[in-house]
Structure formats: C-alpha cells, structure tokens
Design an enzyme around this catalytic site. Structure first.
Site, PDB file in Angstrom:
ATOM      1  N   ASP A  88      -0.916   0.853   2.006  1.00  0.00           N
ATOM      2  CA  ASP A  88      -0.653   1.185   0.602  1.00  0.00           C
ATOM      3  C   ASP A  88      -1.370   2.500   0.263  1.00  0.00           C
ATOM      4  O   ASP A  88      -2.579   2.632   0.491  1.00  0.00           O
ATOM      5  CB  ASP A  88      -1.204   0.026  -0.251  1.00  0.00           C
ATOM      6  CG  ASP A  88      -0.796   0.108  -1.705  1.00  0.00           C
ATOM      7  OD1 ASP A  88       0.240   0.715  -2.008  1.00  0.00           O
ATOM      8  OD2 ASP A  88      -1.528  -0.475  -2.544  1.00  0.00           O
ATOM      9  N   GLU A 140       6.150   8.949  -2.013  1.00  0.00           N
ATOM     10  CA  GLU A 140       6.133   8.865  -3.488  1.00  0.00           C
ATOM     11  C   GLU A 140       6.464  10.218  -4.093  1.00  0.00           C
ATOM     12  O   GLU A 140       5.957  11.251  -3.660  1.00  0.00           O
ATOM     13  CB  GLU A 140       4.760   8.378  -3.982  1.00  0.00           C
ATOM     14  CG  GLU A 140       4.683   8.296  -5.512  1.00  0.00           C
ATOM     15  CD  GLU A 140       3.461   7.528  -6.026  1.00  0.00           C
ATOM     16  OE1 GLU A 140       3.040   6.555  -5.370  1.00  0.00           O
ATOM     17  OE2 GLU A 140       2.947   7.916  -7.090  1.00  0.00           O
ATOM     18  N   HIS A 186      -0.909   1.829 -12.457  1.00  0.00           N
ATOM     19  CA  HIS A 186      -1.750   0.807 -11.826  1.00  0.00           C
ATOM     20  C   HIS A 186      -2.706   0.154 -12.836  1.00  0.00           C
ATOM     21  O   HIS A 186      -3.049   0.768 -13.837  1.00  0.00           O
ATOM     22  CB  HIS A 186      -2.573   1.430 -10.689  1.00  0.00           C
ATOM     23  CG  HIS A 186      -1.721   1.896  -9.544  1.00  0.00           C
ATOM     24  ND1 HIS A 186      -1.553   3.211  -9.226  1.00  0.00           N
ATOM     25  CD2 HIS A 186      -0.973   1.200  -8.658  1.00  0.00           C
ATOM     26  CE1 HIS A 186      -0.746   3.311  -8.180  1.00  0.00           C
ATOM     27  NE2 HIS A 186      -0.372   2.106  -7.820  1.00  0.00           N
ATOM     28  N   ASP A 263      -0.958  -6.094  -7.223  1.00  0.00           N
ATOM     29  CA  ASP A 263      -2.359  -6.263  -6.855  1.00  0.00           C
ATOM     30  C   ASP A 263      -3.154  -6.850  -8.024  1.00  0.00           C
ATOM     31  O   ASP A 263      -3.818  -7.885  -7.905  1.00  0.00           O
ATOM     32  CB  ASP A 263      -2.946  -4.904  -6.421  1.00  0.00           C
ATOM     33  CG  ASP A 263      -4.338  -5.045  -5.835  1.00  0.00           C
ATOM     34  OD1 ASP A 263      -4.846  -6.183  -5.750  1.00  0.00           O
ATOM     35  OD2 ASP A 263      -4.943  -4.027  -5.458  1.00  0.00           O
ATOM     36  N   THR A 264      -3.061  -6.186  -9.178  1.00  0.00           N
ATOM     37  CA  THR A 264      -3.865  -6.584 -10.344  1.00  0.00           C
ATOM     38  C   THR A 264      -3.728  -8.072 -10.685  1.00  0.00           C
ATOM     39  O   THR A 264      -4.726  -8.746 -10.971  1.00  0.00           O
ATOM     40  CB  THR A 264      -3.464  -5.721 -11.564  1.00  0.00           C
ATOM     41  OG1 THR A 264      -3.774  -4.361 -11.248  1.00  0.00           O
ATOM     42  CG2 THR A 264      -4.201  -6.125 -12.819  1.00  0.00           C
TER      43      THR A 264
HETATM   44  P1  13P Z   1      -0.755  -3.207 -10.027  1.00  0.00           P
HETATM   45  O1  13P Z   1      -2.066  -2.581 -10.358  1.00  0.00           O
HETATM   46  O2  13P Z   1       0.174  -3.187 -11.204  1.00  0.00           O
HETATM   47  O3  13P Z   1      -0.878  -4.561  -9.449  1.00  0.00           O
HETATM   48  O4  13P Z   1      -0.046  -2.279  -8.926  1.00  0.00           O
HETATM   49  C1  13P Z   1      -0.402  -2.389  -7.571  1.00  0.00           C
HETATM   50  C2  13P Z   1       0.150  -1.274  -6.752  1.00  0.00           C
HETATM   51  O5  13P Z   1       0.998  -0.514  -7.146  1.00  0.00           O
HETATM   52  C3  13P Z   1      -0.376  -1.147  -5.384  1.00  0.00           C
HETATM   53  O6  13P Z   1       0.135  -0.020  -4.738  1.00  0.00           O
HETATM   54  O1  G3H Z   2      -2.599   1.018  -5.896  1.00  0.00           O
HETATM   55  C1  G3H Z   2      -3.687   0.506  -5.946  1.00  0.00           C
HETATM   56  C2  G3H Z   2      -3.873  -0.859  -5.395  1.00  0.00           C
HETATM   57  O2  G3H Z   2      -4.033  -1.774  -6.450  1.00  0.00           O
HETATM   58  C3  G3H Z   2      -5.015  -0.875  -4.438  1.00  0.00           C
HETATM   59  O3  G3H Z   2      -6.212  -0.741  -5.108  1.00  0.00           O
HETATM   60  O4  G3H Z   2      -7.376   1.082  -3.883  1.00  0.00           O
HETATM   61  O5  G3H Z   2      -8.641  -0.553  -5.313  1.00  0.00           O
HETATM   62  O6  G3H Z   2      -7.650  -1.286  -3.135  1.00  0.00           O
HETATM   63  P1  G3H Z   2      -7.562  -0.336  -4.299  1.00  0.00           P
HETATM   64 ZN    ZN Z   3       0.472   1.624  -6.007  1.00  0.00          ZN
END
Ligand code: 13P
Ligand code: G3H
Ligand code: ZN
Length: 315
Positions: A88, A140, A186, A263-264
């Site tokens: 990611d 992206e 995010h 993720d969130t």
């Molecule tokens: P969220 O913060 O909305 O969960 O998005 C996660 C994300 O885009 C990770 O690449």
């Molecule tokens: O895009 C962000 C994802 O939520 C990953 O977050 O870089 O804190 O692991 P992180």
């Molecule tokens: Zn992301």
C-alpha cells in the site's frame, strides 16, 4: 519469489478482473499484526470472499516485512479463498522492488506527489520490474488530500483525477489499476460538511480508461458512528468524525471501482474493543484477554464490509 506455503497468492489483477466481470468490489484491508490478519482471513473464509491484504511502509516498519510474509503464509494454509498481498502506498522504486522480491502479488507505486511526467516515468520503471516477475502494479493519479465542502471547480480540477490524463497515464505507464481522487481522503475526518464524491468525474474516468480497467478507491472507510462511540464511551476523545456513506460504494462499483481500501475502520473496531475490555475489566493484563475481543470486532467489521461491497460468495 514463491512463498513457503502450500497455497500461493493470487495475482491482484486476476482478483480485480473477476470483480469487474462479476460487478462487485474487493476490499483491500490493511494488515499490521497477527490479530488483524486472522480477523480479516476468518471473515473472508466464512463469507467465501476473495481478499486483498495490504501492507504499508508503516506496517513494514512496525512488524518487519519478513514477519508479515510468514503470517500471510500461515493464513494461506488456513484458508481456501483467493488471497493477494499488496504493498500500500509504495513511495519509491526501492520499496516496490523489496516487496516484489519478497513475494507480494502486487505493489502500489504512489507517484501522486510528482509531476504527471515524473509519475509516469516512476510508475513505468516499477511496472517493468514487477511485470517481469508476474506482479501487478497499482498507480495513483490526483491527490487524496482532504478537501473542504465548498471546493471550487478550478480547485477540484487541480486536485482530482483528470479523465483524459488517466487514460494517457495508463497507456504510457502500463499500470494494472489506478487509484483515483474523487473526494475521499485517508483517516477518520473525511468531510467537513455533507459527504460528497465526484461521481460525474468517476463516470468520465471510466469512459476514458475503458470498462475493463480496474479503478481503486482509497480513503474508503465509512467511520461508523457506533465504532467511534465505543471508543469515545470508553475514554477516547475522537470528535467530528465522518466517513464515506455505505450507499456510495454501490455507485462507485458500477462506475469501475474494483478495489476499496479500508484501514481506519479496522483501527476503530480494534481500539474500541480494547478500550471497552479495559473499562469493564480494569484488572486484566494478559494481552490475550483484550486481543481476543479486539480480533472478534475486526472480524465483524470486515464481514460487514464484504457484504456491503458484494464480495461474499465470489470465492
Ligand atoms: P481509510 O483511512 O479510509 O481506511 O483508507 C485506507 C487507505 O486508503 C489505505 O491505502
Ligand atoms: O493509506 C494509509 C493507510 O491507512 C496506511 O496507514 O501508513 O499509518 O500504515 P499507515
Ligand atoms: Zn490509501
């Protein structure tokens, strides 16, 4: 590089092509530790849903890529659903190379902070390395920065993905999927006023890139009020949250989004369950006591996402 598991990862593009053909989307869930991984994979197993597991630079730093790969190998051996492992937000060629070499089935090269030409050049370099090794590449275009409610048309044009540029970008870079900026961001604070995504633009992007090209929605957590409430009722101070309303995913999926990043919401579920456990059991200090409900809470939210995205029954 093949993993040391009885079953192998599935190329991410294969999972995304099947999603486009089947008119559903696949959640890409961030993995940082064993409990999150177990929760996600158990949810996928129970609902027969293909899964994309994703690891950020921060996750690699926190857990060590080798540990995460070994955990994913164990997950493959304890499931029979299609699973891919994705980097990611890779920010440079080196991190993408390390993940390709480590056995990931796809990487994201996030060149969105660069100029259009530099983003193409960087993405193309990653594509050449990854494709030679059977690994797919997400890129992206556009910026995901949180935007105000009353953003002007010219501001939107500067930040959001331009449909014609998207088509040219894909053609010249050779990427397998594209993360688009249409108003998501995010984290837990996505909108100041009413949640709004630019679906008109998404339709134009889909028309420009073709119906068989998978688009990716980052920043797609819904930030459910119930999860935030569990956190806040148990000592957290997280005011003013807002996420992407769930009904919007149906529209996004119709318009070519095949991968939805979350993720969130997993963080909120995990943290809320731990906070609640400690509030109710102040004497506990065995990590298994509070990580068990945390893992269960993440499994529940992932099962919910799988149903909202329509991924269930496709494995
Ligand atoms: P969220 O913060 O909305 O969960 O998005 C996660 C994300 O885009 C990770 O690449
Ligand atoms: O895009 C962000 C994802 O939520 C990953 O977050 O870089 O804190 O692991 P992180
Ligand atoms: Zn992301």
């Amino acid at each position: 590089m093949a993993l040391y598991s009885k079953r192998q990862l599935v190329p991410t593009r294969q999972i995304l092509d099947a999603a486009l053909a089947g008119k559903y989307a696949v959640g890409a869930y961030n993995v940082n530790n064993m409990e999150l991984l177990q929760a996600i994979v158990e949810a996928g197993n129970e609902l027969r849903a293909p899964l994309i597991l994703q690891v950020s630079a921060g996750a690699r730093k926190y857990a060590n890529q080798e540990y995460l790969i070994k955990l994913v190998e164990a997950a493959l051996n304890s499931s029979d659903i299609p699973i891919s492992l994705h980097l990611d937000h890779g920010e440079d060629f080196e991190i993408c190379k390390a993940c390709v070499d480590g056995g990931f089935s796809s990487v994201m090269i996030d060149g969105s902070k660069h100029s259009f030409e530099d983003n193409i050049a960087l993405t193309k370099k990653v594509v050449e390395y990854a494709h030679e090794r059977g690994v797919s590449v997400e890129a992206e275009l556009g910026k995901l920065a949180g935007v105000e409610d009353n953003i002007s048309v010219s501001e939107k044009d500067a930040i959001y993905t331009n449909p014609d540029e998207a088509a040219e970008f894909i053609e010249r870079s050779g990427c397998d999927s594209l993360a688009v900026a249409i108003g998501t961001s995010h984290g837990a604070f996505k909108f100041k006023g009413e949640p709004k995504l630019d679906f008109e633009r998404l339709a134009e992007i889909k028309a420009a890139v073709g119906k068989d090209f998978p688009l990716v929605l980052h920043g797609a957590s819904s930030v459910p009020a119930e999860l935030v409430k569990i956190c806040n009722d148990n000592g957290a101070v997280i005011p003013g949250t807002m996420g992407v309303p769930e009904y919007m995913f149906t529209e996004a999926t119709k318009l070519g989004v095949a991968k939805i990043n979350v993720d969130t919401d997993l963080r909120l579920a995990f943290t809320g369950a731990i906070r609640k456990h400690f509030a109710e059991n102040p004497g506990h200090f065995d990590p298994r006591q509070y990580l068990t409900p945390a893992r269960a809470a993440v499994k529940e939210i992932v099962k919910h996402k799988i149903q909202v995205f329509g991924t269930n029954g496709h494995a």
